[in-house]
Design a protein around this motif. Structure first.
Motif, mmCIF file in Angstrom:
data_model
loop_
_atom_site.group_PDB
_atom_site.id
_atom_site.type_symbol
_atom_site.label_atom_id
_atom_site.label_comp_id
_atom_site.label_asym_id
_atom_site.label_seq_id
_atom_site.Cartn_x
_atom_site.Cartn_y
_atom_site.Cartn_z
ATOM 1 N N ALA A 88 7.506 -6.702 -0.746
ATOM 2 C CA ALA A 88 5.971 -6.847 -0.743
ATOM 3 C C ALA A 88 5.248 -6.054 0.378
ATOM 4 O O ALA A 88 4.040 -5.773 -0.615
ATOM 5 C CB ALA A 88 6.355 -8.273 0.301
ATOM 6 N N TYR A 89 5.499 -5.068 1.446
ATOM 7 C CA TYR A 89 5.088 -4.649 1.905
ATOM 8 C C TYR A 89 4.575 -2.740 0.516
ATOM 9 O O TYR A 89 3.680 -3.155 1.064
ATOM 10 C CB TYR A 89 5.590 -3.966 3.325
ATOM 11 N N GLN A 90 5.228 -2.181 0.206
ATOM 12 C CA GLN A 90 4.808 -1.469 -1.297
ATOM 13 C C GLN A 90 4.194 -1.621 -1.379
ATOM 14 O O GLN A 90 3.691 -0.957 -2.069
ATOM 15 C CB GLN A 90 6.522 -0.991 -1.806
ATOM 16 N N ASN A 91 4.445 -2.651 -2.178
ATOM 17 C CA ASN A 91 3.086 -3.156 -3.286
ATOM 18 C C ASN A 91 1.916 -3.599 -2.848
ATOM 19 O O ASN A 91 1.249 -3.185 -3.356
ATOM 20 C CB ASN A 91 3.923 -4.832 -3.735
ATOM 21 N N PHE A 92 2.297 -4.513 -1.212
ATOM 22 C CA PHE A 92 0.808 -3.589 -1.121
ATOM 23 C C PHE A 92 -0.201 -3.033 -0.598
ATOM 24 O O PHE A 92 -1.524 -2.549 -0.822
ATOM 25 C CB PHE A 92 1.025 -4.692 0.875
ATOM 26 N N VAL A 93 0.932 -1.698 -0.325
ATOM 27 C CA VAL A 93 0.459 -0.832 0.245
ATOM 28 C C VAL A 93 -0.526 0.767 -1.167
ATOM 29 O O VAL A 93 -1.167 0.842 -1.472
ATOM 30 C CB VAL A 93 1.426 0.020 0.616
ATOM 31 N N VAL A 94 0.685 0.686 -2.428
ATOM 32 C CA VAL A 94 0.579 1.133 -3.055
ATOM 33 C C VAL A 94 -1.283 -0.048 -4.480
ATOM 34 O O VAL A 94 -1.898 0.879 -4.593
ATOM 35 C CB VAL A 94 1.100 -0.131 -4.785
ATOM 36 N N GLU A 95 -1.570 -1.048 -4.175
ATOM 37 C CA GLU A 95 -2.472 -2.368 -4.599
ATOM 38 C C GLU A 95 -3.638 -1.101 -3.647
ATOM 39 O O GLU A 95 -4.358 -0.941 -4.260
ATOM 40 C CB GLU A 95 -2.298 -2.925 -4.273
ATOM 41 N N GLN A 96 -3.083 -1.148 -2.389
ATOM 42 C CA GLN A 96 -4.419 -0.924 -1.479
ATOM 43 C C GLN A 96 -5.270 0.156 -1.415
ATOM 44 O O GLN A 96 -6.466 0.590 -1.639
ATOM 45 C CB GLN A 96 -3.805 -1.710 0.135
ATOM 46 N N LEU A 97 -4.185 1.006 -1.454
ATOM 47 C CA LEU A 97 -4.475 2.719 -1.751
ATOM 48 C C LEU A 97 -5.012 3.024 -2.728
ATOM 49 O O LEU A 97 -6.010 3.555 -3.515
ATOM 50 C CB LEU A 97 -3.565 3.446 -1.764
ATOM 51 N N ARG A 98 -4.801 2.159 -3.783
ATOM 52 C CA ARG A 98 -5.824 2.298 -5.349
ATOM 53 C C ARG A 98 -6.590 1.692 -5.406
ATOM 54 O O ARG A 98 -7.923 1.767 -6.107
ATOM 55 C CB ARG A 98 -4.410 1.386 -6.687
ATOM 56 N N ASN A 99 -7.085 0.758 -4.611
ATOM 57 C CA ASN A 99 -8.170 0.104 -4.682
ATOM 58 C C ASN A 99 -9.539 1.101 -3.701
ATOM 59 O O ASN A 99 -10.452 0.749 -3.726
ATOM 60 C CB ASN A 99 -8.080 -1.079 -4.183
ATOM 61 N N HIS A 100 -8.638 1.609 -2.789
ATOM 62 C CA HIS A 100 -9.465 2.441 -1.837
ATOM 63 C C HIS A 100 -9.648 3.828 -2.122
ATOM 64 O O HIS A 100 -10.173 4.489 -1.338
ATOM 65 C CB HIS A 100 -9.144 1.929 -0.525
ATOM 66 N N TYR A 101 -9.334 4.211 -2.749
ATOM 67 C CA TYR A 101 -9.174 5.177 -2.935
ATOM 68 C C TYR A 101 -8.744 6.099 -4.813
ATOM 69 O O TYR A 101 -7.402 5.412 -5.208
ATOM 70 C CB TYR A 101 -7.640 5.981 -2.011
ATOM 71 N N ALA A 102 -9.808 7.068 -4.991
ATOM 72 C CA ALA A 102 -10.050 7.243 -7.444
ATOM 73 C C ALA A 102 -8.067 7.597 -7.050
ATOM 74 O O ALA A 102 -7.747 7.114 -8.136
ATOM 75 C CB ALA A 102 -10.677 7.670 -6.560
ATOM 76 N N ASN A 103 -7.742 8.426 -6.451
ATOM 77 C CA ASN A 103 -6.868 8.986 -6.479
ATOM 78 C C ASN A 103 -5.338 9.226 -4.832
ATOM 79 O O ASN A 103 -6.129 9.924 -4.561
ATOM 80 C CB ASN A 103 -6.718 10.546 -7.388
ATOM 81 N N PRO A 104 -5.269 8.252 -4.704
ATOM 82 C CA PRO A 104 -3.987 8.065 -3.148
ATOM 83 C C PRO A 104 -3.546 9.900 -3.126
ATOM 84 O O PRO A 104 -3.195 10.433 -2.507
ATOM 85 C CB PRO A 104 -3.067 7.376 -3.646
ATOM 86 N N ALA A 105 -3.727 10.108 -4.356
ATOM 87 C CA ALA A 105 -2.579 11.307 -4.594
ATOM 88 C C ALA A 105 -3.972 12.768 -4.312
ATOM 89 O O ALA A 105 -3.027 13.956 -3.199
ATOM 90 C CB ALA A 105 -2.194 11.833 -5.625
#
Length: 135
Positions: A11-28
């Motif tokens: 759940a933590y890993q899913n949260f991180v992926v979801e939230q990074l996508r919400n706040h950063y256009a390209n997390p990479a």
């Protein structure tokens, strides 16, 4: 209420992926040093800390922050070289990635008092861990 991170590490890993996508256009596009640290925290399963620390919390009162997220946040601040939790709280309020990697939603991060309470729960000895500056 007792602190618990529902869903565990996945759940933590899913949260991180979801939230990074919400706040950063390209997390990479985040800085390489932050991506290296993020990868380490992606692999650290700290959900067992919630069960270990349950007896340190009351069943009454508002729902506390999960100890796994609090510990992850402390470890992240150390990895990033932030010297105090006062400065760390300020950083999490201004840099979404720091809050997200800790396990908190950006804009809903713990305050200084929450970290102080967490450290007092973490330190389960009768004697203080703080030395007087007067010798």
């Amino acid at each position: 209420m007792l602190p618990i991170y529902p869903g565990g590490h996945a759940a933590y890993q899913n949260f991180v992926v979801e939230q990074l996508r919400n706040h950063y256009a390209n997390p990479a596009d985040l800085p390489d040093t932050l991506l290296d640290i993020a990868e380490r925290f992606w692999l650290k399963d700290l959900t067992g800390v919630d069960a270990l620390m349950q007896e340190c919390y009351s069943r009454f009162g508002p729902k506390p922050r999960p100890p796994s997220c609090m510990l992850r946040s402390v470890l992240l601040s150390i990895a990033l070289g932030v010297p105090s939790y006062t400065k760390w709280v300020e950083q999490m309020k201004t840099v979404p990635a720091y809050a997200i990697l800790s396990g908190f939603k950006f804009g809903d991060t713990p305050g200084i008092g929450t970290f102080a309470n967490f450290f007092s729960r973490l330190w389960q000895l009768d004697m203080s861990n703080i030395q007087s500056h007067e010798h």
